[in-house]
Design a protein around this motif. Sequence first.
Motif, mmCIF file in Angstrom:
data_model
loop_
_atom_site.group_PDB
_atom_site.id
_atom_site.type_symbol
_atom_site.label_atom_id
_atom_site.label_comp_id
_atom_site.label_asym_id
_atom_site.label_seq_id
_atom_site.Cartn_x
_atom_site.Cartn_y
_atom_site.Cartn_z
ATOM 1 N N THR A 235 5.630 52.043 23.033
ATOM 2 C CA THR A 235 5.401 53.296 22.636
ATOM 3 C C THR A 235 4.236 54.267 22.789
ATOM 4 O O THR A 235 4.165 55.394 23.250
ATOM 5 C CB THR A 235 5.333 53.465 20.761
ATOM 6 O OG1 THR A 235 6.554 52.768 20.602
ATOM 7 C CG2 THR A 235 5.549 54.640 20.393
ATOM 8 N N ILE A 236 3.054 53.598 22.905
ATOM 9 C CA ILE A 236 1.723 54.259 23.442
ATOM 10 C C ILE A 236 1.995 54.486 24.863
ATOM 11 O O ILE A 236 1.413 55.563 25.268
ATOM 12 C CB ILE A 236 0.510 53.317 23.214
ATOM 13 C CG1 ILE A 236 0.189 53.065 21.465
ATOM 14 C CG2 ILE A 236 -0.745 53.655 23.704
ATOM 15 C CD1 ILE A 236 -0.820 52.148 21.269
ATOM 16 N N ILE A 237 2.523 53.811 25.662
ATOM 17 C CA ILE A 237 2.696 53.913 27.078
ATOM 18 C C ILE A 237 3.409 55.010 27.306
ATOM 19 O O ILE A 237 3.103 55.885 28.076
ATOM 20 C CB ILE A 237 3.025 52.523 27.981
ATOM 21 C CG1 ILE A 237 1.877 51.503 27.850
ATOM 22 C CG2 ILE A 237 3.297 52.778 29.368
ATOM 23 C CD1 ILE A 237 2.614 50.109 28.277
ATOM 24 N N PHE A 238 4.678 54.921 26.749
ATOM 25 C CA PHE A 238 5.504 56.074 26.821
ATOM 26 C C PHE A 238 4.786 57.408 26.564
ATOM 27 O O PHE A 238 5.002 58.433 27.180
ATOM 28 C CB PHE A 238 6.835 55.830 25.940
ATOM 29 C CG PHE A 238 7.844 57.149 26.095
ATOM 30 C CD1 PHE A 238 8.589 57.202 27.222
ATOM 31 C CD2 PHE A 238 7.900 57.808 24.985
ATOM 32 C CE1 PHE A 238 9.593 58.067 27.202
ATOM 33 C CE2 PHE A 238 8.800 58.991 24.987
ATOM 34 C CZ PHE A 238 9.878 58.971 26.310
ATOM 35 N N VAL A 239 4.344 57.532 25.386
ATOM 36 C CA VAL A 239 3.599 58.941 24.784
ATOM 37 C C VAL A 239 2.549 59.292 25.901
ATOM 38 O O VAL A 239 2.376 60.344 26.330
ATOM 39 C CB VAL A 239 3.324 58.685 23.588
ATOM 40 C CG1 VAL A 239 2.264 59.921 22.986
ATOM 41 C CG2 VAL A 239 4.296 58.194 22.507
ATOM 42 N N THR A 240 1.735 58.132 26.403
ATOM 43 C CA THR A 240 0.519 58.655 27.259
ATOM 44 C C THR A 240 1.399 59.322 28.623
ATOM 45 O O THR A 240 0.921 60.401 29.050
ATOM 46 C CB THR A 240 -0.155 57.352 27.831
ATOM 47 O OG1 THR A 240 -0.505 56.884 26.363
ATOM 48 C CG2 THR A 240 -1.078 57.542 28.726
ATOM 49 N N VAL A 241 2.334 58.433 29.247
ATOM 50 C CA VAL A 241 2.921 58.881 30.353
ATOM 51 C C VAL A 241 3.706 60.368 30.097
ATOM 52 O O VAL A 241 3.537 61.455 30.982
ATOM 53 C CB VAL A 241 4.149 58.074 30.847
ATOM 54 C CG1 VAL A 241 4.764 58.709 31.801
ATOM 55 C CG2 VAL A 241 3.654 56.906 31.256
ATOM 56 N N LEU A 242 4.235 60.750 28.946
ATOM 57 C CA LEU A 242 4.779 62.042 28.579
ATOM 58 C C LEU A 242 3.849 63.114 28.550
ATOM 59 O O LEU A 242 3.966 64.301 29.084
ATOM 60 C CB LEU A 242 5.624 61.811 27.319
ATOM 61 C CG LEU A 242 6.550 62.978 26.762
ATOM 62 C CD1 LEU A 242 7.589 63.225 27.573
ATOM 63 C CD2 LEU A 242 7.001 62.964 25.530
ATOM 64 N N LEU A 243 2.691 62.610 27.919
ATOM 65 C CA LEU A 243 1.456 63.668 27.977
ATOM 66 C C LEU A 243 1.079 64.180 29.443
ATOM 67 O O LEU A 243 0.601 65.143 29.754
ATOM 68 C CB LEU A 243 0.355 63.336 26.924
ATOM 69 C CG LEU A 243 0.814 63.246 25.678
ATOM 70 C CD1 LEU A 243 -0.386 62.426 24.701
ATOM 71 C CD2 LEU A 243 0.899 64.468 25.070
ATOM 72 N N LEU A 244 0.996 63.158 30.132
ATOM 73 C CA LEU A 244 0.167 63.195 31.450
ATOM 74 C C LEU A 244 1.300 64.119 32.512
ATOM 75 O O LEU A 244 0.791 64.928 32.916
ATOM 76 C CB LEU A 244 0.016 62.158 32.273
ATOM 77 C CG LEU A 244 -1.038 61.083 31.538
ATOM 78 C CD1 LEU A 244 -1.089 59.550 32.487
ATOM 79 C CD2 LEU A 244 -2.442 61.854 32.196
#
Length: 260
Positions: A235-244
């Motif tokens: 979840t953290i990786i997905f949200v980080t990529v989405l924000l980038l």
Amino acid sequence: MIKTTAQKIYVGLIFLFLYAPILTLMMLSFNASRTRAKWGGFSLKWYSALFRNREIMQALWNTLLIAFVASLVAVVIGTIACIAINRMGRRARAVMMGITNIPMLDAEIVTGISLMLLFISFGLKFGLGTILLSHITFCIPYVVLSVMPRIKQVDASVYEAALDLGASPVKAFFKVVFPDILPGVLSGYLMAFTISLDDFIITHFTKGAGVDTLSTKIYTEVKKGIKPEMYALSTIIFVTVLLLLFLVNKTPQEKSKLQN
């Protein structure tokens, strides 16, 4: 009207099938219960347990370190290779580009086994170093694929003019050529970083005992049952990529507004 509605439904179903598993995973990361079959209430305990789990954090560190170093080295080697290939004759350039494209078209399992046999023949000890070497090897073709079109667009007369004005070859490259190919270099770096971050098959064949990346760690846990901490990390990786992605796409729009 009916056709437009059908198209919207079709696109909606595509996005549903794409993101429903990710949304399910994100929901499970907030589930207080360890089992997936029962909702135990909203909780953040799996996120706190994630940062206390040394094995997962070590696998994450190994993954990020390998991806960062491998993509950086691959960008340097790939950019130099593009410059060399661009100066070749037409026939030699076509041959070299064909050879470069083979690793991208070849099955990853073939590349993984080939690298494993190569390391064994050289007597190398399997570990973080062999993973890094293998990742650099299969990332280089993707960098060449991204940088080569930008190299072809560079006007050679501008570089030669810089040399005539007294600039050294290195200075002329970084002052004249490099700014023009920078978008391709950044694109190649991001592509190499993503591929290295996501790789499993080649890593599986070239890693040593006691060394894990996220992909191999998850594969090992599938046999015993995936820990809920992995849901939190995903979840953290997905949200980080989405924000980038949001920031990258928003910045050009803001620049165009300022220019207008």
